[in-house]
Design an enzyme around this catalytic site. Sequence first.
Site, PDB file in Angstrom:
ATOM      1  N   SER A 144       0.972  -1.092   0.094  1.00 46.16           N
ATOM      2  CA  SER A 144       0.260   0.066   0.035  1.00 46.16           C
ATOM      3  C   SER A 144       0.765   1.016  -0.063  1.00 46.16           C
ATOM      4  O   SER A 144       1.991   1.242   0.466  1.00 46.16           O
ATOM      5  CB  SER A 144      -0.962  -0.008   1.265  1.00 46.16           C
ATOM      6  OG  SER A 144      -1.618   1.261   1.405  1.00 46.16           O
ATOM      7  N   TYR A 158      -1.645  -0.485  10.460  1.00 49.61           N
ATOM      8  CA  TYR A 158      -1.835  -1.031   9.064  1.00 49.61           C
ATOM      9  C   TYR A 158      -0.638  -0.483   8.189  1.00 49.61           C
ATOM     10  O   TYR A 158      -0.094  -1.477   7.374  1.00 49.61           O
ATOM     11  CB  TYR A 158      -3.285  -0.548   8.532  1.00 49.61           C
ATOM     12  CG  TYR A 158      -3.400  -0.666   6.800  1.00 49.61           C
ATOM     13  CD1 TYR A 158      -3.890  -2.036   6.397  1.00 49.61           C
ATOM     14  CD2 TYR A 158      -3.122   0.331   6.083  1.00 49.61           C
ATOM     15  CE1 TYR A 158      -4.310  -1.899   5.388  1.00 49.61           C
ATOM     16  CE2 TYR A 158      -3.372   0.145   4.794  1.00 49.61           C
ATOM     17  CZ  TYR A 158      -3.890  -1.077   4.219  1.00 49.61           C
ATOM     18  OH  TYR A 158      -4.133  -1.184   2.822  1.00 49.61           O
TER      19      TYR A 158
END
Length: 249
Positions: A144, A158
């Site tokens: 990501s 995350y």
Amino acid sequence: MRKKTVLITGGGRGIGAATAKLFARNGYVVFINYKSNHQAASRVADDIAAEGGECYPIQADVSKEEDAIKLFSSLDQRVDQLDVLVNNAGILRQQSRLENMTASRINAILLNNITGYFLCCREAVKRMSTRLGGEGGAIINVSSGAARTGSPNEYIDYAASKGAIDTLTKGLSKEVAAEGIRVNCVRPGLIYTDMHADGGEPERVKRLESKIPMQRGGQPEEVAEAIFWLATDKASFSTGNFLDLSGGL
Ligand code: NAP
């Protein structure tokens, strides 16, 4: 000639589902893994079958070692060789500052997003490595843009899990480069999927659109195209590389 095979973890929804459909359209036998949403995964398989493709949904929580092992064993029962692994099964939790994060939340994120990827890489390497009798293959890790930004005030846990995936990609790509396996990584930016609802803000991508140089979020299909390219021989000299799909962000 035998049909090529791909396993996509988290292939029941979002980026994984779009990736499954793209591989199927290109003639691959597609295995999609999901954790609990059986209906969504079945829908993807039905859509692929309706287009004349072959897709098998398999339930497994890839962060659990016994589940990951079972997942790959059920592949072994259907096909002789795994050509491509797309490691994509990721989660996030409610947006929060670090000061409000519990150890159990942090551990759940790290277990799901890191251990799951490591276990699937391990099982794929055992089957793909020419050193171990395999025919080689390609692994694509879905990281990501959060690995670069750190996601302050939203989910540093995350973001850190995705940083680990970048490191996994670098290390593993070198470890298996001489064994016929290429390991690459895509780093999506803001993509329209249901994942943002899990953070408590379903419309998050809309809110942030004006901060993206291209002035829009991305579609799962746009990420799928990059994953597919990295899986094919067209990317034959690419390993340990990162493709950012972020509209310029
Ligand atoms: P999504 O729509 O929420 O779908 C996630 C998929 O992963 C679901 O199929 C889910 O299964 C599966 N999954 C999660 N944990 C699993 C586990 N332990 N075992 C097996 N399956 C599991 O997510 P998405 O937005 O498509 O995200 C896909 C990947 O892209 C993730 O790694 C995410 O971090 C990354 N990413 C997304 C964005 C974005 O803006 N959307 C941006 C950057 C990176 P169930 O359907 O059974 O729940």
